[in-house]
Design an enzyme around this catalytic site. Structure first.
Site, PDB file in Angstrom:
ATOM      1  N   LYS A  63      -4.982  45.681  65.247  1.00  0.00           N
ATOM      2  CA  LYS A  63      -4.953  45.299  63.968  1.00  0.00           C
ATOM      3  C   LYS A  63      -4.878  43.787  63.466  1.00  0.00           C
ATOM      4  O   LYS A  63      -4.239  43.180  63.837  1.00  0.00           O
ATOM      5  CB  LYS A  63      -3.689  45.951  63.186  1.00  0.00           C
ATOM      6  CG  LYS A  63      -3.629  45.895  61.809  1.00  0.00           C
ATOM      7  CD  LYS A  63      -2.653  46.766  61.132  1.00  0.00           C
ATOM      8  CE  LYS A  63      -2.695  46.619  59.717  1.00  0.00           C
ATOM      9  NZ  LYS A  63      -1.685  47.332  58.871  1.00  0.00           N
TER      10      LYS A  63
ATOM     11  N   ASP B  54       4.585  53.440  52.885  1.00  0.00           N
ATOM     12  CA  ASP B  54       3.422  54.085  52.660  1.00  0.00           C
ATOM     13  C   ASP B  54       3.272  55.283  53.684  1.00  0.00           C
ATOM     14  O   ASP B  54       1.967  55.330  54.217  1.00  0.00           O
ATOM     15  CB  ASP B  54       2.313  52.894  52.947  1.00  0.00           C
ATOM     16  CG  ASP B  54       1.108  53.048  52.306  1.00  0.00           C
ATOM     17  OD1 ASP B  54       0.916  53.945  51.195  1.00  0.00           O
ATOM     18  OD2 ASP B  54      -0.005  52.550  52.876  1.00  0.00           O
TER      19      ASP B  54
ATOM     20  N   GLY C 260      -6.822  44.450  55.977  1.00  0.00           N
ATOM     21  CA  GLY C 260      -7.210  44.229  57.103  1.00  0.00           C
ATOM     22  C   GLY C 260      -8.077  45.247  57.769  1.00  0.00           C
ATOM     23  O   GLY C 260      -8.521  45.795  57.196  1.00  0.00           O
TER      24      GLY C 260
ATOM     25  N   LEU D 232     -12.267  51.058  63.601  1.00  0.00           N
ATOM     26  CA  LEU D 232     -11.932  52.299  63.345  1.00  0.00           C
ATOM     27  C   LEU D 232     -11.705  52.340  62.188  1.00  0.00           C
ATOM     28  O   LEU D 232     -11.704  53.551  61.423  1.00  0.00           O
ATOM     29  CB  LEU D 232     -10.587  52.373  64.233  1.00  0.00           C
ATOM     30  CG  LEU D 232     -10.586  52.317  65.703  1.00  0.00           C
ATOM     31  CD1 LEU D 232      -9.286  52.354  66.352  1.00  0.00           C
ATOM     32  CD2 LEU D 232     -11.236  53.564  66.077  1.00  0.00           C
ATOM     33  N   GLY D 233     -11.386  51.475  61.246  1.00  0.00           N
ATOM     34  CA  GLY D 233     -11.167  51.589  60.027  1.00  0.00           C
ATOM     35  C   GLY D 233     -10.752  50.151  58.962  1.00  0.00           C
ATOM     36  O   GLY D 233     -10.304  49.212  59.899  1.00  0.00           O
ATOM     37  N   GLN D 234     -11.142  50.199  58.049  1.00  0.00           N
ATOM     38  CA  GLN D 234     -10.770  48.742  57.247  1.00  0.00           C
ATOM     39  C   GLN D 234     -10.294  48.924  55.607  1.00  0.00           C
ATOM     40  O   GLN D 234     -10.883  50.137  55.301  1.00  0.00           O
ATOM     41  CB  GLN D 234     -11.950  47.843  57.350  1.00  0.00           C
ATOM     42  CG  GLN D 234     -13.275  48.376  56.902  1.00  0.00           C
ATOM     43  CD  GLN D 234     -14.470  47.437  56.993  1.00  0.00           C
ATOM     44  OE1 GLN D 234     -14.100  46.318  56.900  1.00  0.00           O
ATOM     45  NE2 GLN D 234     -15.365  48.171  57.371  1.00  0.00           N
ATOM     46  N   GLY D 235      -9.587  48.119  55.004  1.00  0.00           N
ATOM     47  CA  GLY D 235      -9.087  48.368  53.858  1.00  0.00           C
ATOM     48  C   GLY D 235      -8.640  46.819  53.303  1.00  0.00           C
ATOM     49  O   GLY D 235      -9.172  45.903  54.022  1.00  0.00           O
ATOM     50  N   GLY D 236      -7.968  46.754  52.188  1.00  0.00           N
ATOM     51  CA  GLY D 236      -7.681  45.673  51.574  1.00  0.00           C
ATOM     52  C   GLY D 236      -6.806  44.707  52.252  1.00  0.00           C
ATOM     53  O   GLY D 236      -6.983  43.367  52.225  1.00  0.00           O
TER      54      GLY D 236
END
Length: 739
Positions: free
Chosen positions: A440, A537, A424, A418-422
């Protein structure tokens, strides 16, 4: 555009015209003039480079020799070394910003290359300073880009030599195919607090191995003017198949040469085939390598052959005869060897089956023990004890197994991301009963916070607010715990505001509804949960929407514990640049008022349709909060409002909401309202729109929350982490690429 920018553009245009004119008469034929000078000072200049016409392949490879100093083409880029492997080592200046030095206050430099690219594997962008943020700007295939990093420190004792982790020195990679760039340096406080040991900021793109950071550089780096930079060079702009169609311009003239596409931008390179060495751009210059003499690879007799070699085994022996191969072995007579080979084969097969059975059994046992080890380390026994004593109306946290989550995500198939970042990756999973969930997988986990993590999991699973994404449970059988949340179907608020596919989908009424629901959720976390929870955040990307456009606040609580470990405490900024409380840069602490500030940016985004980082070619990056507040103060609100809501929204109501957002964006936290006050005022404004004849007392109006009754209580110490740097890459469309 300033006079400097006009002069730079004129210089580039003139150089392009000269190169085009010279290229029209150039050919790929190698130079026949034996008087070609192949040195300039100590530099060796191999073909396709040259110093005079007829001695180089085309004008892109011209080397100008002035006073025994070589320069690239007719410019001022000094050449240090030329490699036939496709690399060109040159010098690059160092940018600096000295706010308190009138003579050398600021030097922002730029480099423009018409044909060659800056090597993204050999170079790094580096910034030095204790009050510094540095940005690189440029274009990639007619698309603007910007990237950079921040370096902050309060005293020189905190700086670590050789480390560019963000304390005194920061580094970031450069993009693929970059031909031109500009380095811009700025400071937060004009070095007023660090000027005694760091009067200036410095920034440069240079060869990574050529610079090693030292704390002394913060004081005396002004004396250094240049550093080495590695460029990737290639022939023309065609790929190998296209270039080979024209034999008159094809550059790989040598016999035993071959072509390879450039790994960094357009064009191609020539190389000698395996077993040959020399200059592949000159005919008959790829010479055979005599491996027998150079490397002596054979155990027995070695015979050199064109492009290779062979090792000869003596009569009665077989094998490749190589030292690093099978060598030479005695040939066994065929008929005598059959029973022996048959017995060896059967024995080997039995041994293989037995060994495989033992191996897989031990591996399975080891895997089970490893899962048990991680389960205990991650607080699994503590969580089981908490759940056994649980008494409440809400379903408690569920402990998932790795087998369940792998099955739910088809073994974490990439199509499920679905999504990813720094921090995880988030996968979509489907549990038994066709229940969709968001799973997650974080990258790191602070084991010193295990007890706090378990308490938070128990606490957060009890939160049953309609505008908060529900935490369903976790898996503790992996090195880093995995969190399982309810799945929200309609994407993020960020996507609905900014992506073209969602254009016109959010009316002012829906935006107001989302603002009211998000504020209520944050107020609930701050004031109504059994233990206060600071989100840390808040941004439009962390507000999800369901099919009815009901807001769901996400990415809070336990996920904040998993995203930190001891090695990151001093290097990562919590929160997202553009939404971050300005007080955080001074105190290093995030409070409830920090969430209020971030929510103010979200409301500004809802009103204007602009992103948290604004970007344009003339003004560079601007913070949406500062831009919004100044527009409200200067009575320019109607000029910045999203066109889609001006016609349908009540102007007075829009102004009321804008003034409330301005209060939330106060620089000092003590001047901001509480999240509960914000929620009450928004709810009041919304009710006045629905019932214009009714007067709503904002001081007594209460926002209603769903509060779960539970006899279970938990003790949590929600800590924060001091941070010193953030590395953020911003594309010119304004999208934040890093956190």
């Amino acid at each position: 555009m300033g006079m400097h920018g006009i002069l730079v553009q004129q210089q580039r245009l003139l150089e392009a015209i000269i190169l085009a004119a010279l290229a029209a008469s150039a050919s790929a034929a190698e130079p026949t003039n034996s008087s070609c000078i192949r040195t300039c000072g100590s530099l060796q200049i191999p073909y396709p480079f040259g110093t005079t016409e007829g001695c180089y392949l085309d004008p892109a490879f011209l080397i100008t020799c002035h006073d025994s100093t070589p320069f690239l083409r007719r410019g001022h880029i000094k050449v240090l070394n030329i490699s036939l492997d496709g690399e060109l080592r040159v010098t690059t200046p160092i940018g600096h910003d000295c706010p308190n030095n009138e003579t050398t206050s600021s030097y922002n430099y730029e480099l423009s290359l018409l044909t060659f690219s800056v090597s993204y594997t050999r170079n790094k962008f580096t910034a030095l300073g204790c009050d510094t943020y540095a940005i690189i700007r440029g274009t990639l295939e007619k698309q603007n880009f910007a990237t950079g990093c921040i370096s902050v420190c309060s005293k020189i004792d905190s700086v670590v030599n050789g480390s560019c982790s963000g304390i005194g020195c920061c580094q970031t990679s450069i993009p693929h195919g970059m031909k031109n760039f500009r380095v811009v340096l700025r400071s937060f406080n004009h070095h007023s607090k660090v000027g005694d040991f760091n009067p200036c900021s410095f920034g440069f793109i240079a060869e990574e191995k050529a610079y090693n950071f030292s704390s002394l550089d913060l004081i005396n780096f002004q004396n250094r003017k240049t550093l080495p930079l590695v460029l990737d060079w290639a022939v023309g702009k065609e790929t190998c198949p296209d270039a080979q169609k024209n034999s008159t311009t094809y550059a790989c003239n040598a016999e035993h040469s071959e072509c390879e596409n450039s790994p960094n931008g357009p064009g191609y390179r020539c190389i000698c085939r395996s077993g040959y060495e020399g200059n592949p751009y000159l005919s008959n210059d790829c010479k055979d390598i005599n491996e027998c003499e150079i490397s002596n690879p054979c155990n027995t007799t070695c015979t050199n052959i064109p492009g290779s070699f062979k090792c000869d085994c003596p009569k009665g022996y077989e094998g490749d005869g190589m030292k690093n191969g099978t060598g030479c072995r005695l040939i066994v007579t065929r008929y005598r060897s059959i029973p022996l080979l048959l017995g060896i084969g059967i024995g080997f097969l039995v041994l293989l089956v037995g060994a495989s059975w033992i191996y897989w059994g031990l591996k399975r046992r080891k895997l089970i023990k490893l899962k048990e080890k991680f389960f205990k380390q991650n607080g699994g026994l503590m969580l089981q004890q908490q759940l056994s004593n649980f008494e409440g109306s809400v379903e408690p946290a569920k402990i998932f197994s790795t087998k369940e989550l792998k099955k739910a995500t088809n073994n974490y198939d990439e199509s499920k991301i679905l999504g990813q970042g720094g921090n995880g990756i988030v996968f979509k999973g489907v549990l038994p009963g066709n229940k969709a969930v968001a799973i997650k997988k974080s990258k790191v986990f602070d084991r010193s916070q295990t007890k706090q993590f378990i308490n938070e999991v128990c606490l957060l699973t009890q939160i049953n607010h309609r505008n908060v994404v529900k935490l369903l449970g976790c898996c503790l059988e992996t090195r880093v715990p995995i969190l399982v949340y309810e799945f929200i179907t309609n994407g993020t608020l960020f996507e609905h505001i900014h992506y073209k596919s969602h254009l016109f989908s959010l009316s002012w009424e829906n935006r107001m509804k989302i603002a009211v629901e998000s504020a209520g959720a944050l107020a609930y976390l701050h004031s109504e949960a059994s233990m206060p929870i600071i989100h840390r955040d808040v941004k439009t990307a962390n507000i999800l929407l369901d099919d009815n456009l009901t807001a769901k606040v996400a990415d809070f609580g336990a996920s904040r514990l998993i995203s930190l470990d001891e090695t990151q405490v001093n290097t990562l900024v919590q929160g997202t640049f553009g939404y971050l409380d300005p007080e955080y840069f001074h105190s290093g602490q995030l409070t409830e008022k920090s969430d209020v500030y971030s929510f103010g940016v979200v409301v500004a985004e809802l009103l204007t349709g602009r992103r948290a980082i604004l970007s344009d070619k003339t003004e560079g990056e601007r913070n949406l909060a500062m831009y919004f507040v100044s527009s409200v103060i200067e009575d320019r609100l109607l000029q910045i409002l999203d066109n889609h809501i001006v016609n349908e929204g009540n102007i007075e109501e829009l102004k009321e909401v804008a003034n409330l957002a301005k209060k939330c964006l106060s620089v000092r936290g003590e001047d901001r309202p509480s999240m509960k006050e914000v929620a009450m005022e928004l709810e009041g404004l919304r009710n006045m729109k629905k019932n214009p004849q009714e007067k709503v007392d904002l001081k007594t109006e209460e926002t209603k929350y769903v509060v779960t009754n539970s006899t279970q209580s938990f003790s949590i110490d929600a800590g924060t982490s001091n941070s010193s740097t953030v590395t953020t890459t911003v594309a010119y469309d304004g999208t934040i690429k890093g956190r």
